[in-house]
Write a protein that holds these residues in place. Sequence first.
Motif, mmCIF file in Angstrom:
data_model
loop_
_atom_site.group_PDB
_atom_site.id
_atom_site.type_symbol
_atom_site.label_atom_id
_atom_site.label_comp_id
_atom_site.label_asym_id
_atom_site.label_seq_id
_atom_site.Cartn_x
_atom_site.Cartn_y
_atom_site.Cartn_z
ATOM 1 N N LEU A 243 26.662 40.511 42.675
ATOM 2 C CA LEU A 243 25.564 40.862 43.576
ATOM 3 C C LEU A 243 25.493 39.946 44.793
ATOM 4 C CD1 LEU A 243 22.778 41.516 40.908
ATOM 5 C CD2 LEU A 243 24.226 43.194 42.056
ATOM 6 N N GLY A 244 26.147 38.776 44.711
ATOM 7 C CA GLY A 244 26.039 37.819 45.800
ATOM 8 C C GLY A 244 27.227 37.763 46.733
ATOM 9 N N GLU A 245 28.370 38.309 46.330
ATOM 10 C CA GLU A 245 29.578 38.221 47.149
ATOM 11 C C GLU A 245 30.073 39.624 47.492
ATOM 12 O OE1 GLU A 245 32.481 35.828 45.216
ATOM 13 O OE2 GLU A 245 31.106 34.149 44.843
ATOM 14 N N PRO A 246 30.668 39.790 48.679
ATOM 15 C CA PRO A 246 31.104 41.130 49.099
ATOM 16 C C PRO A 246 32.262 41.684 48.281
ATOM 17 C CG PRO A 246 31.815 39.477 50.689
ATOM 18 C CD PRO A 246 30.879 38.778 49.749
ATOM 19 N N SER A 247 33.081 40.818 47.710
ATOM 20 C CA SER A 247 34.205 41.286 46.898
ATOM 21 C C SER A 247 34.674 40.139 46.020
ATOM 22 C CB SER A 247 35.363 41.790 47.772
ATOM 23 O OG SER A 247 35.861 40.743 48.586
ATOM 24 N N GLY A 248 35.433 40.461 44.989
ATOM 25 C CA GLY A 248 35.957 39.444 44.091
ATOM 26 C C GLY A 248 36.385 40.056 42.776
ATOM 27 N N SER A 249 36.646 39.199 41.801
ATOM 28 C CA SER A 249 37.080 39.683 40.492
ATOM 29 C C SER A 249 36.734 38.646 39.440
ATOM 30 C CB SER A 249 38.592 39.957 40.487
ATOM 31 O OG SER A 249 39.316 38.755 40.691
ATOM 32 N N TYR A 250 36.630 39.100 38.218
ATOM 33 C CA TYR A 250 36.438 38.209 37.074
ATOM 34 C C TYR A 250 36.880 38.958 35.822
ATOM 35 C CZ TYR A 250 32.128 40.810 36.003
ATOM 36 O OH TYR A 250 31.223 41.789 35.692
ATOM 37 N N SER A 251 37.019 38.204 34.732
ATOM 38 C CA SER A 251 37.464 38.803 33.472
ATOM 39 C C SER A 251 36.502 38.398 32.374
ATOM 40 C CB SER A 251 38.879 38.341 33.126
ATOM 41 O OG SER A 251 39.275 38.836 31.861
ATOM 42 N N ARG A 252 36.010 39.382 31.625
ATOM 43 C CA ARG A 252 35.126 39.126 30.498
ATOM 44 C C ARG A 252 34.921 40.415 29.704
ATOM 45 N NH1 ARG A 252 31.272 36.291 30.902
ATOM 46 N NH2 ARG A 252 30.066 37.135 29.170
ATOM 47 N N PRO A 253 34.418 40.284 28.475
ATOM 48 C CA PRO A 253 34.156 41.494 27.683
ATOM 49 C C PRO A 253 33.025 42.317 28.298
ATOM 50 C CG PRO A 253 34.305 39.555 26.270
ATOM 51 C CD PRO A 253 34.249 39.060 27.676
ATOM 52 N N SER A 254 33.159 43.622 28.206
ATOM 53 C CA SER A 254 32.123 44.518 28.722
ATOM 54 C C SER A 254 30.891 44.461 27.825
ATOM 55 C CB SER A 254 32.658 45.953 28.779
ATOM 56 O OG SER A 254 31.620 46.858 29.070
ATOM 57 N N VAL A 255 29.703 44.523 28.455
ATOM 58 C CA VAL A 255 28.461 44.503 27.677
ATOM 59 C C VAL A 255 28.240 45.832 26.964
ATOM 60 C CG1 VAL A 255 27.360 42.802 29.173
ATOM 61 C CG2 VAL A 255 27.141 45.228 29.706
ATOM 62 N N VAL A 256 28.982 46.852 27.348
ATOM 63 C CA VAL A 256 28.787 48.181 26.754
ATOM 64 C C VAL A 256 29.638 48.361 25.506
ATOM 65 C CG1 VAL A 256 28.945 50.660 27.144
ATOM 66 C CG2 VAL A 256 28.169 49.157 28.988
ATOM 67 N N ASP A 257 30.954 48.097 25.616
ATOM 68 C CA ASP A 257 31.838 48.345 24.474
ATOM 69 C C ASP A 257 32.564 47.098 23.977
ATOM 70 O OD1 ASP A 257 33.647 47.894 26.508
ATOM 71 O OD2 ASP A 257 34.312 49.984 26.644
ATOM 72 N N GLY A 258 32.349 45.952 24.641
ATOM 73 C CA GLY A 258 32.963 44.710 24.182
ATOM 74 C C GLY A 258 34.425 44.538 24.520
ATOM 75 N N VAL A 259 35.035 45.484 25.223
ATOM 76 C CA VAL A 259 36.453 45.397 25.589
ATOM 77 C C VAL A 259 36.610 44.431 26.759
ATOM 78 C CG1 VAL A 259 38.462 46.676 26.424
ATOM 79 C CG2 VAL A 259 36.896 47.729 24.776
ATOM 80 N N THR A 260 37.545 43.506 26.631
ATOM 81 C CA THR A 260 37.797 42.550 27.707
ATOM 82 C C THR A 260 38.569 43.237 28.826
ATOM 83 O OG1 THR A 260 37.843 40.707 26.145
ATOM 84 C CG2 THR A 260 38.816 40.324 28.310
#
Length: 497
Positions: A243-260
């Motif tokens: 929400l604070g940066e115009p673009s970017g990326s990160y890796s983590r499990p999804s809050v919906v299905d837990g898939v990384t």
Amino acid sequence: MLFGRRKDVAKRRWRLSAKLLIASSVATVIGFSAICASVMLDMRHGEEELARQTLENLASSIDSEISRNVELYDLSLRAVASSMLLPEIKQVSAPIRHLILFDHAATAKHFGAIQVFDAEGRLIVDASTLDPVPENRADEEYFTVHREAPDTGLFLSRPMLHRGAYAIVLSRRITSADGKFLGVVAGSIRFSYFHDLFARLRLGADDIITVYRRDGTVIMRTPFDLDVIGHNLSQVPGMTQVLGEPSGSYSRPSVVDGVTRLFVWRSSSSPLIVQVGKPWTSILNLWRTEATRIAGIMAALIAFVLGVTLFLAREIGRRARAEERLEELATTDPLTGLKNRRKFDTEIDLEWRRAARSGTPVALLMIDADHFKSYNDTWGHQAGDQVLVGIAICISDSVRRAGDCAARFGGEEFALLLPGLSNVEAFRMAETVRLKVAHWSEDPVSTVSIGVASMIPAASLDWSDLIAAADKALYAAKANGRNQSVLASLPQLALVA
């Protein structure tokens, strides 16, 4: 004893060679494995970077598409809001008013009809009909926001059921010249727009696309999940960055299905943020296949190299043992098991040079079996051979140091090289040998005469002088009655009983 030491040295040499071969092979295997691992890591990083770029392009494309349509629809809202401020708009007939207000309005199957609400929230104009049904939207979020916050600009509502279809409502405030709130102009983009947009994309089974409002509210998601739509995820880890940066990326499990997944987002000037996620299992699927194939090949090669290495190490051992056996045959007297004359000459030359460098003495015992020729003629060669073997055993049993060399000098004559011993020490050793032979058998034939000599090598001397001195002492012992030791003194012989 000296042969045993040489044999140990030879064993250590072949073992060292085998260990060096194995160590070299292991080092080579480790080196190639490290290179292979480095290449595989580079391939993995390449796959990750390619996936990131692909997702960035996809997010940018979706964001551009949505932003363009939102902007077009916003232009229609702006046009209607501006036209509502015209003084003549209330005086014209309904058909003319529709032409004026909605002449430039964006029309598409996924866009809802534009509506105008007065300051009380009552519907006064509807682009879909000249005679709108009375309704009041004063309690709707998109109405109260504009009424309470004059500077809101374009507002996108939470996903909602609007006019019989799930949609998001786009709205703008109608403000008079003096800043007075006159009402709201609103339109909608139906969920079908996003479904149609996402359907045109080739996505993986577990790929997800999420469209957020600027406050973190989920506007749309594919795969579609009505339980997630409309929820605010601003407190989810990673969303602060989104929400604070115009673009970017990160890796983590999804809050919906837990898939990384690898998540990439793109945010232009529009009020919406597009985030694309792809599972790592999908990103690295091809890499894993290649890694498995290369790992299998490397494992086979490693097994082959280690197998060949062990085979060669075994062959080196066999060759070393064969060489040891050949050396033993070439340097050992076959009857007595002592060193032969050729090996003795090599050893005395080596020890003489070593003693010359260190300034230490070299002693030599010349040992001869007494009355051997008569015994051999009387009892035969086999009996004579047994006597020689017995004398050799007595000599070997008397030797305790690794550097001493016992050899059969020729016929019934033996030599015992004693590096580092003085005259007295060498004479004591000679007596030990003589007495051991005498105790071995009471037969007079089994006695020995010994000549003893000890020298410190000098430039004017050679090891042949040591042999000559010991040999003279031996002849003196025989001339003096046999079964005794005689110590040679230079330049004259001192006879010692």
